[in-house]
Every structure is written in C-alpha cells, then in structure tokens.
Design a protein around this motif. Structure first.
Motif, PDB file in Angstrom:
ATOM      1  N   GLU A   2       0.824  -1.208   0.000  1.00 23.04           N
ATOM      2  CA  GLU A   2       0.000   0.000   0.000  1.00 23.04           C
ATOM      3  C   GLU A   2       0.864   1.267   0.000  1.00 23.04           C
ATOM      4  N   PRO A   3       0.426   2.293  -0.713  1.00 26.04           N
ATOM      5  CA  PRO A   3       1.213   3.533  -0.730  1.00 26.04           C
ATOM      6  C   PRO A   3       1.060   4.317   0.573  1.00 26.04           C
ATOM      7  N   TRP A   4       2.067   5.128   0.875  1.00 26.92           N
ATOM      8  CA  TRP A   4       2.013   6.038   2.011  1.00 26.92           C
ATOM      9  C   TRP A   4       1.405   7.346   1.526  1.00 26.92           C
ATOM     10  N   LEU A   5       0.447   7.878   2.278  1.00 30.23           N
ATOM     11  CA  LEU A   5      -0.251   9.097   1.888  1.00 30.23           C
ATOM     12  C   LEU A   5      -0.008  10.197   2.919  1.00 30.23           C
ATOM     13  N   TYR A  48       3.084  10.961   7.089  1.00 33.66           N
ATOM     14  CA  TYR A  48       2.480  10.023   6.149  1.00 33.66           C
ATOM     15  C   TYR A  48       1.990   8.781   6.885  1.00 33.66           C
ATOM     16  N   THR A  50      -0.171   4.779   5.923  1.00 36.79           N
ATOM     17  CA  THR A  50      -0.587   3.917   4.818  1.00 36.79           C
ATOM     18  C   THR A  50      -2.038   4.236   4.440  1.00 36.79           C
ATOM     19  N   GLY A  51      -2.352   3.988   3.187  1.00 35.33           N
ATOM     20  CA  GLY A  51      -3.632   4.390   2.609  1.00 35.33           C
ATOM     21  C   GLY A  51      -4.865   3.982   3.385  1.00 35.33           C
ATOM     22  N   HIS A  52      -4.919   2.750   3.873  1.00 38.75           N
ATOM     23  CA  HIS A  52      -6.138   2.295   4.545  1.00 38.75           C
ATOM     24  C   HIS A  52      -6.336   2.954   5.912  1.00 38.75           C
ATOM     25  N   LYS A  54      -5.667   6.304   6.407  1.00 42.53           N
ATOM     26  CA  LYS A  54      -5.701   7.749   6.187  1.00 42.53           C
ATOM     27  C   LYS A  54      -6.893   8.416   6.872  1.00 42.53           C
ATOM     28  N   GLU A  55      -8.074   7.914   6.676  1.00 42.86           N
ATOM     29  CA  GLU A  55      -9.276   8.539   7.255  1.00 42.86           C
ATOM     30  C   GLU A  55      -9.275   8.460   8.778  1.00 42.86           C
TER      31      GLU A  55
END
Length: 67
Positions: A2-5, A48, A50-52, A54-55
C-alpha cells in the motif's frame, strides 16, 4: 504494498512529534519527512500513513486539534 499518503503538514517540529506520538499510541504507523532547512528553519515537516489508515488518522488529528 500500500502507498504512504500525506495526512499532515506543519512548520513546527514539536507539533509534528506530538501528532506522530498520538497516532502511534493509536496503533497507526507514521513516517515523518522533515523537509526543513536546518540552517534557516524554512520548509515543512510532513506526516504520512498507509492508505487504509488515512481517514482514521485524519479523524484522530481533527479530534485532538479541536480539544
């Protein structure tokens, strides 16, 4: 993988560390990228996750910054 956001940007190193610690206490892995110039203190510090996550991370930041 998963990308880091990017979830948060600040110029204040203490604020970045506090937010990083708060997220880690809530089992959210955080990467801090310090883009500040060490001589002149300009630039930003970015956090940053991980994507999952973020919220969830944004909700925790919003909740804690309002208190």
């Amino acid at each position: 993988m998963e990308p880091w956001l990017k979830i948060y940007t600040t110029r204040n190193p203490a604020e970045a560390s506090i937010i990083q610690g708060m997220l880690e206490e809530n089992d959210i892995s955080v990467q801090m990228l310090n883009k500040q110039d060490s001589s002149f203190n300009f630039g930003y510090i970015e956090l940053y996750v991980t994507g999952h996550l973020k919220e969830t991370a944004k909700q925790l930041i919003d909740k804690n910054l309002l208190n």
